[in-house]
Design a protein around this motif. Structure first.
Motif, PDB file in Angstrom:
ATOM      1  N   MET A  93       0.845  -1.178   0.000  1.00 38.53           N
ATOM      2  CA  MET A  93       0.000   0.000   0.000  1.00 38.53           C
ATOM      3  C   MET A  93       0.888   1.239   0.000  1.00 38.53           C
ATOM      4  SD  MET A  93      -1.363   0.096   3.951  1.00 38.53           S
ATOM      5  CE  MET A  93      -1.003  -1.624   4.241  1.00 38.53           C
ATOM      6  N   LYS A  94       0.382   2.316  -0.545  1.00 32.83           N
ATOM      7  CA  LYS A  94       1.128   3.570  -0.572  1.00 32.83           C
ATOM      8  C   LYS A  94       1.005   4.258   0.787  1.00 32.83           C
ATOM      9  CE  LYS A  94       0.644   4.387  -5.496  1.00 32.83           C
ATOM     10  NZ  LYS A  94       0.131   5.284  -6.530  1.00 32.83           N
ATOM     11  N   GLU A 131      -2.452   5.423   1.816  1.00 30.82           N
ATOM     12  CA  GLU A 131      -3.327   4.355   2.312  1.00 30.82           C
ATOM     13  C   GLU A 131      -2.958   3.980   3.745  1.00 30.82           C
ATOM     14  OE1 GLU A 131      -6.190   1.169   2.425  1.00 30.82           O
ATOM     15  OE2 GLU A 131      -6.007   3.014   1.284  1.00 30.82           O
ATOM     16  N   VAL A 154       8.456   4.663  -5.865  1.00 27.01           N
ATOM     17  CA  VAL A 154       7.273   4.895  -5.028  1.00 27.01           C
ATOM     18  C   VAL A 154       7.328   3.965  -3.827  1.00 27.01           C
ATOM     19  CG1 VAL A 154       4.747   4.831  -4.954  1.00 27.01           C
ATOM     20  CG2 VAL A 154       5.918   5.599  -7.029  1.00 27.01           C
ATOM     21  N   ARG A 155       7.081   4.528  -2.638  1.00 22.79           N
ATOM     22  CA  ARG A 155       7.085   3.728  -1.403  1.00 22.79           C
ATOM     23  C   ARG A 155       5.857   2.826  -1.369  1.00 22.79           C
ATOM     24  NH1 ARG A 155       7.909   8.925   0.642  1.00 22.79           N
ATOM     25  NH2 ARG A 155       9.873   9.213   1.703  1.00 22.79           N
ATOM     26  N   HIS A 156       6.091   1.616  -0.901  1.00 23.25           N
ATOM     27  CA  HIS A 156       4.999   0.677  -0.662  1.00 23.25           C
ATOM     28  C   HIS A 156       5.230   0.029   0.695  1.00 23.25           C
ATOM     29  CE1 HIS A 156       3.107   0.829  -4.609  1.00 23.25           C
ATOM     30  NE2 HIS A 156       4.341   0.964  -5.091  1.00 23.25           N
ATOM     31  N   ASP A 167       3.842  -2.964   3.477  1.00 19.50           N
ATOM     32  CA  ASP A 167       3.052  -4.192   3.541  1.00 19.50           C
ATOM     33  C   ASP A 167       2.027  -4.078   4.671  1.00 19.50           C
ATOM     34  OD1 ASP A 167       4.482  -4.671   5.903  1.00 19.50           O
ATOM     35  OD2 ASP A 167       5.846  -6.087   4.958  1.00 19.50           O
ATOM     36  N   ALA A 176       9.553   0.662   4.398  1.00 21.05           N
ATOM     37  CA  ALA A 176       8.853   0.703   3.114  1.00 21.05           C
ATOM     38  C   ALA A 176       9.759   0.078   2.060  1.00 21.05           C
ATOM     39  CB  ALA A 176       8.528   2.140   2.743  1.00 21.05           C
ATOM     40  N   HIS A 177       9.136  -0.412   1.043  1.00 17.24           N
ATOM     41  CA  HIS A 177       9.870  -0.943  -0.101  1.00 17.24           C
ATOM     42  C   HIS A 177       9.532  -0.043  -1.282  1.00 17.24           C
ATOM     43  CE1 HIS A 177      10.458  -4.464   2.410  1.00 17.24           C
ATOM     44  NE2 HIS A 177       9.157  -4.449   2.647  1.00 17.24           N
ATOM     45  N   ARG A 178      10.514   0.248  -2.093  1.00 21.04           N
ATOM     46  CA  ARG A 178      10.279   1.110  -3.249  1.00 21.04           C
ATOM     47  C   ARG A 178      10.169   0.262  -4.514  1.00 21.04           C
ATOM     48  NH1 ARG A 178      10.998   6.645  -2.217  1.00 21.04           N
ATOM     49  NH2 ARG A 178      11.896   7.025  -0.179  1.00 21.04           N
ATOM     50  N   ASP A 179       9.219   0.660  -5.355  1.00 22.78           N
ATOM     51  CA  ASP A 179       9.084  -0.045  -6.628  1.00 22.78           C
ATOM     52  C   ASP A 179      10.078   0.543  -7.632  1.00 22.78           C
ATOM     53  OD1 ASP A 179       8.005   2.330  -7.639  1.00 22.78           O
ATOM     54  OD2 ASP A 179       5.935   1.594  -7.602  1.00 22.78           O
TER      55      ASP A 179
END
Length: 123
Positions: free
Chosen positions: A1-2, A5, A35-37, A39, A28-31
Motif C-alpha cells: 500500500m502507498k 493508504e 514509489v514507497r509501498h 506491507d 517501506a519498499h520502493r518499486d
C-alpha cells in the motif's frame, strides 16, 4: 500500500509516517519508479508506534522496542516493564513540576509582601 493508504488506515499523518520511516521505525519498499509501498504488517507497527508516542515514549526508545514487536518477540512482561519505567518517569516529572509550582507560589508571596499598600483614609 502507498503511504496515503497507510495514513488512512492508521490515522497517522503522512508527514509523521515519513518521519518514522526516516527514523527506521517503519519499513517501506520502493518499486521501480521509487514509489514507497508498505506491507500489511506496517499497519500493526504504525499503530504500536502511535500508541507508544501517545504514552510519551521517545522515538529512540520506540526504535529499540519496535523491531522485537514487529517480529512478535516482545513478551507481556517486557511490555509491562517498559510501561512501569514510563510510569516512574512520569512520577518524577510530576514531582519536579510540583516542586517548581511550590517555588512559583513562594515567589508570588514574596512579591505580594513587597507590594505597596494604599494608605488607609482616616475619618
Amino acid at each position: 500500500m502507498k503511504v496515503s493508504e497507510l495514513s488512512r488506515r492508521t490515522g497517522v499523518s503522512i508527514h509523521r509516517l515519513r518521519r518514522w520511516e526516516a527514523a527506521g521505525l517503519v519499513q517501506a519498499h520502493r518499486d521501480g519508479r521509487g514509489v514507497r509501498h508498505f506491507d500489511d504488517a506496517a499497519v500493526r507497527v504504525v499503530t504500536f508506534v502511535a500508541m507508544a508516542r501517545d504514552l510519551g515514549f521517545g522515538l529512540d526508545r520506540i526504535g529499540r522496542i519496535a523491531p522485537g514487536y514487529a517480529a512478535g518477540r516482545v513478551s507481556i512482561d517486557e511490555y509491562v516493564g517498559h510501561l512501569q519505567t514510563r510510569l516512574t518517569e512520569i512520577d518524577a516529572q510530576i514531582a519536579e513540576l510540583q516542586e517548581q509550582r511550590r517555588r512559583v507560589v513562594d515567589h508570588v508571596a514574596w512579591f505580594d509582601a513587597r507590594r505597596p499598600h494604599p494608605l488607609e483614609e482616616s475619618p
